[in-house]
Design a protein around this motif. Structure first.
Motif, mmCIF file in Angstrom:
data_model
loop_
_atom_site.group_PDB
_atom_site.id
_atom_site.type_symbol
_atom_site.label_atom_id
_atom_site.label_comp_id
_atom_site.label_asym_id
_atom_site.label_seq_id
_atom_site.Cartn_x
_atom_site.Cartn_y
_atom_site.Cartn_z
ATOM 1 N N ALA A 156 6.276 46.817 -5.308
ATOM 2 C CA ALA A 156 7.003 46.150 -6.404
ATOM 3 C C ALA A 156 8.272 45.498 -5.851
ATOM 4 O O ALA A 156 8.645 44.399 -6.270
ATOM 5 N N ARG A 157 8.899 46.154 -4.890
ATOM 6 C CA ARG A 157 10.106 45.556 -4.285
ATOM 7 C C ARG A 157 9.753 44.279 -3.521
ATOM 8 O O ARG A 157 10.562 43.388 -3.364
ATOM 9 N N LEU A 158 8.504 44.207 -3.056
ATOM 10 C CA LEU A 158 8.075 43.000 -2.326
ATOM 11 C C LEU A 158 7.575 41.900 -3.262
ATOM 12 O O LEU A 158 7.167 40.842 -2.803
ATOM 13 N N GLY A 159 7.547 42.180 -4.558
ATOM 14 C CA GLY A 159 7.159 41.120 -5.496
ATOM 15 C C GLY A 159 5.836 41.353 -6.198
ATOM 16 O O GLY A 159 5.386 40.505 -6.963
ATOM 17 N N VAL A 160 5.204 42.492 -5.934
ATOM 18 C CA VAL A 160 3.974 42.793 -6.683
ATOM 19 C C VAL A 160 4.387 43.234 -8.093
ATOM 20 O O VAL A 160 5.053 44.247 -8.261
ATOM 21 N N SER A 161 4.016 42.449 -9.085
ATOM 22 C CA SER A 161 4.504 42.728 -10.443
ATOM 23 C C SER A 161 3.395 43.196 -11.375
ATOM 24 O O SER A 161 3.651 43.583 -12.498
ATOM 25 N N LYS A 162 2.162 43.130 -10.885
ATOM 26 C CA LYS A 162 1.039 43.520 -11.742
ATOM 27 C C LYS A 162 0.161 44.525 -10.997
ATOM 28 O O LYS A 162 -0.133 44.330 -9.817
ATOM 29 N N VAL A 163 -0.227 45.586 -11.681
ATOM 30 C CA VAL A 163 -1.121 46.592 -11.075
ATOM 31 C C VAL A 163 -2.306 46.818 -11.996
ATOM 32 O O VAL A 163 -2.141 46.892 -13.212
ATOM 33 N N ARG A 164 -3.472 46.894 -11.415
ATOM 34 C CA ARG A 164 -4.650 47.317 -12.173
ATOM 35 C C ARG A 164 -5.134 48.645 -11.603
ATOM 36 O O ARG A 164 -5.389 48.774 -10.403
ATOM 37 N N ILE A 165 -5.274 49.633 -12.468
ATOM 38 C CA ILE A 165 -5.809 50.937 -12.078
ATOM 39 C C ILE A 165 -7.330 50.864 -12.204
ATOM 40 O O ILE A 165 -7.866 50.451 -13.232
ATOM 41 N N THR A 166 -8.004 51.262 -11.119
ATOM 42 C CA THR A 166 -9.453 51.190 -11.139
ATOM 43 C C THR A 166 -10.001 52.353 -10.315
ATOM 44 O O THR A 166 -9.320 53.335 -10.055
ATOM 45 N N GLY A 167 -11.251 52.280 -9.904
ATOM 46 C CA GLY A 167 -11.847 53.348 -9.112
ATOM 47 C C GLY A 167 -13.193 52.874 -8.589
ATOM 48 O O GLY A 167 -13.407 51.665 -8.471
ATOM 49 N N GLY A 168 -14.042 53.827 -8.497
ATOM 50 C CA GLY A 168 -14.479 54.960 -9.262
ATOM 51 C C GLY A 168 -14.037 54.851 -10.724
ATOM 52 O O GLY A 168 -13.633 53.810 -11.164
ATOM 53 N N GLU A 169 -14.228 55.938 -11.421
ATOM 54 C CA GLU A 169 -13.808 55.935 -12.822
ATOM 55 C C GLU A 169 -12.445 56.620 -12.924
ATOM 56 O O GLU A 169 -12.341 57.831 -12.705
ATOM 57 N N PRO A 170 -11.398 55.852 -13.252
ATOM 58 C CA PRO A 170 -10.050 56.426 -13.258
ATOM 59 C C PRO A 170 -9.933 57.699 -14.084
ATOM 60 O O PRO A 170 -9.242 58.642 -13.694
ATOM 61 N N PHE A 171 -10.647 57.754 -15.234
ATOM 62 C CA PHE A 171 -10.437 58.887 -16.137
ATOM 63 C C PHE A 171 -11.126 60.165 -15.664
ATOM 64 O O PHE A 171 -10.966 61.205 -16.300
ATOM 65 N N VAL A 172 -11.856 60.135 -14.551
ATOM 66 C CA VAL A 172 -12.393 61.411 -14.055
ATOM 67 C C VAL A 172 -11.378 62.124 -13.162
ATOM 68 O O VAL A 172 -11.567 63.287 -12.826
#
Ligand code: SAM
Ligand code: SF4
Length: 326
Positions: free
Chosen positions: A56-72
């Motif tokens: 984020a300090r380098l300018g990454v402003s968007k994150v997508r959580i994924t996997g596998g299945e994140p909720f497991v």
């Protein structure tokens, strides 16, 4: 903001929080599953939070959580709570198969999720069971209902597969009639843990578009958002949109702003590379934030121009999308 060696900004991280999954989608994993990583080889949530802070300090402003299945993965919601508070992170999103997601929708809303991508390749229970090798369509539909009820922006991901779900294209497109969702038809990529299913891909983005135009001759092209991977369309009078993602044809590399972190902490600067930085090793060898930053910057300065170049530079392997993070 940082730019790569092809002058593309790097602003979007796709973070795989696990390689495990409760489905066995035909296009992602073999029926018997893949060999999961032992827990100590996965990044811990603390390690992931640190990486997101540095990026984020380098300018990454968007994150997508994924996997596998994140909720497991246990503790996901507590992790999201901490991640959502990271300074510099403008928006975060999650991609899920929706089997376990419905009860968490109110908390996702409370934590400010930007949107949810829900994978749903068919609305037919038997075809869903054949594609995912699990009988979970009702649970996925429950998640869709909960998301719509809570007015969460939703994208529905459907991988288009010869002989599996092409008859579902109209029913999925019809979801956009009364719901403000984006239904995205995705070209199948050869990331199923076994190798390519076909000698050539027959359901290319052009064929998907031809089919949609046959079904809806007045299909309208909409402007594509910056850095988008999908070609956007709308059926006039319908509330939602339709996207077509040329994931295999790779037509969008020229504006690619995304990097990926696999569940074991390998950085990929292209979906088609085999991993270009062992971030977990750096973290666990005691690297400082400055050292991590320097390693990221060096890697971003050697990004392949596109997915074809990345593919050429790697050894042929049969990866599962579940370990890559989609
Ligand atoms: N388990 C979650 C899910 O299915 O939404 C998140 C991970 S999954 C790997 C992320 C996305 O990648 C899903 O929408 C899935 O349909 C897509 N995907 C998986 N394997 C694929 C493949 N071989 N070709 C194209 N898309 C694929
Ligand atoms: Fe699991 Fe998602 Fe892969 Fe399907 S696409 S097997 S839900 S990780």
């Amino acid at each position: 903001m940082i730019f790569d060696n092809h002058n593309r900004p790097i602003t979007y991280l796709r973070l795989a929080v696990t390689d495990r999954c409760n489905l066995r989608c035909f296009y992602c994993m073999p029926e018997e599953g893949i060999k999961y990583l032992p827990k100590h080889q996965l990044l811990t949530y603390e390690e992931m939070l640190r990486l997101v802070r540095v990026l984020a300090r380098l300018g990454v402003s968007k994150v997508r959580i994924t996997g596998g299945e994140p909720f497991v993965r246990n503790g996901l919601m507590e992790f999201l709570e901490q991640m959502a508070a990271i300074e510099g992170l403008r928006d975060w999103h999650i991609t899920t198969n929706g089997v376990l997601t419905a009860p968490h929708v109110p908390d996702l809303v409370r934590l400010g999720v930007g949107s949810v991508n829900l994978s749903i390749d068919t609305l037919d229970r038997e075809r869903f069971r054949l594609i995912t090798r699990r009988d979970e369509l009702p649970a996925v539909q429950g998640t869709l209902d909960a998301l719509l009820e809570q007015q969460v922006p939703v994208k529905l991901n459907a991988v288009v597969m010869e002989g599996k779900n092409t008859e579902d294209i109209p029913a999925l497109a019809e979801l956009t009639r009364h719901h403000p969702v984006e239904v995205r038809f995705i070209e199948e990529m050869p990331f199923n843990g076994e190798g390519s299913h076909y000698p050539v891909l027959t359901w290319t983005y052009q064929r998907i578009l031809d089919e949609l135009q046959r079904l809806y001759p007045n299909l309208q092209k909409l402007p594509d958002p910056a850095h988008s991977t999908s070609y956007l369309y709308q059926i006039p009078g319908y509330q939602g949109n339709i996207g077509i993602i040329a994931a295999f044809s790779r037509t969008f590399c020229g504006s690619c702003n995304r990097i990926r972190m696999t569940a074991q902490g390998t950085l990929k600067t292209c979906l088609y590379d085999s991993g270009v930085l062992d971030v977990r090793a750096l973290l666990r060898s005691g690297a400082t934030d400055d050292e991590l930053t320097a390693a990221f910057l060096k890697t971003f300065a050697h990004r392949p121009k596109n997915g074809f170049e990345a593919e050429q530079q790697r050894a042929p392997v049969s990866e599962s999308m579940s370990t890559i993070g989609g």
